[in-house]
Design an enzyme around this catalytic site. Structure first.
Site, PDB file in Angstrom:
ATOM      1  N   CYS A 106       0.819  -1.206   0.000  1.00  0.00           N
ATOM      2  CA  CYS A 106       0.000   0.000   0.000  1.00  0.00           C
ATOM      3  C   CYS A 106       0.861   1.267   0.000  1.00  0.00           C
ATOM      4  CB  CYS A 106      -1.000  -0.048   1.152  1.00  0.00           C
ATOM      5  SG  CYS A 106      -2.359   1.121   0.957  1.00  0.00           S
ATOM      6  N   ARG A 107       0.957   1.980   1.096  1.00  0.00           N
ATOM      7  CA  ARG A 107       1.806   3.171   1.161  1.00  0.00           C
ATOM      8  C   ARG A 107       3.226   2.836   0.722  1.00  0.00           C
ATOM      9  NH1 ARG A 107       3.782   7.786   4.317  1.00  0.00           N
ATOM     10  NH2 ARG A 107       5.991   7.370   4.636  1.00  0.00           N
TER      11      ARG A 107
END
Length: 130
Positions: A106-107
């Site tokens: 994700c991030r």
């Protein structure tokens, strides 16, 4: 296969260093080991943190500051953790220079993209409505 040693960066800025337990559990559940990488902005210290690792995993979390991809911060984006952004960008640079395998969730994937010169949509509904 021998267990790998995977580095998980501190999510900053608290003391002592903290990483979400679900990431530690996931890495350990598949038979590998974790080293928590405490915050530093010293490049030599980062090199030492990465010594002996088999890979680094950049975890999920909040939005990165838009300055990293040459944009103005959108009011619709989350509040960035500037200390974490700086630390992880430095770790990425050192890991890349030392040919350490780099993973992201994700991030973490957004960080990899940005560190390699990409950009991101800060708010999908307004920047990519279709």
């Amino acid at each position: 296969m021998k267990p790998l040693l995977v580095g998980l960066p501190d999510t900053c800025p608290q003391e002592p260093p903290i990483v979400p337990i679900n990431y530690v559990n996931a890495v350990e559940r598949v038979g590998h080991k974790v080293r928590v990488l405490p915050y530093t902005m010293d490049k030599e210290a980062c090199k030492q943190l990465l010594e002996g690792l088999d890979a680094i995993l950049f975890m999920g979390g909040g939005d990165m500051e838009a300055k990293w991809f040459g944009a103005e911060q959108s009011p619709l984006a989350g509040t960035p953790n500037k200390k974490r952004d700086e630390f992880e960008m430095l770790l990425f640079e050192v890991a890349l220079e030392n040919h350490l395998p780099i993973m992201g969730i994700c991030r973490g994937l957004q960080l990899i993209n940005i560190a390699l010169g990409g950009d991101i949509y800060q708010d999908l509904p307004t920047e990519y409505p279709n």
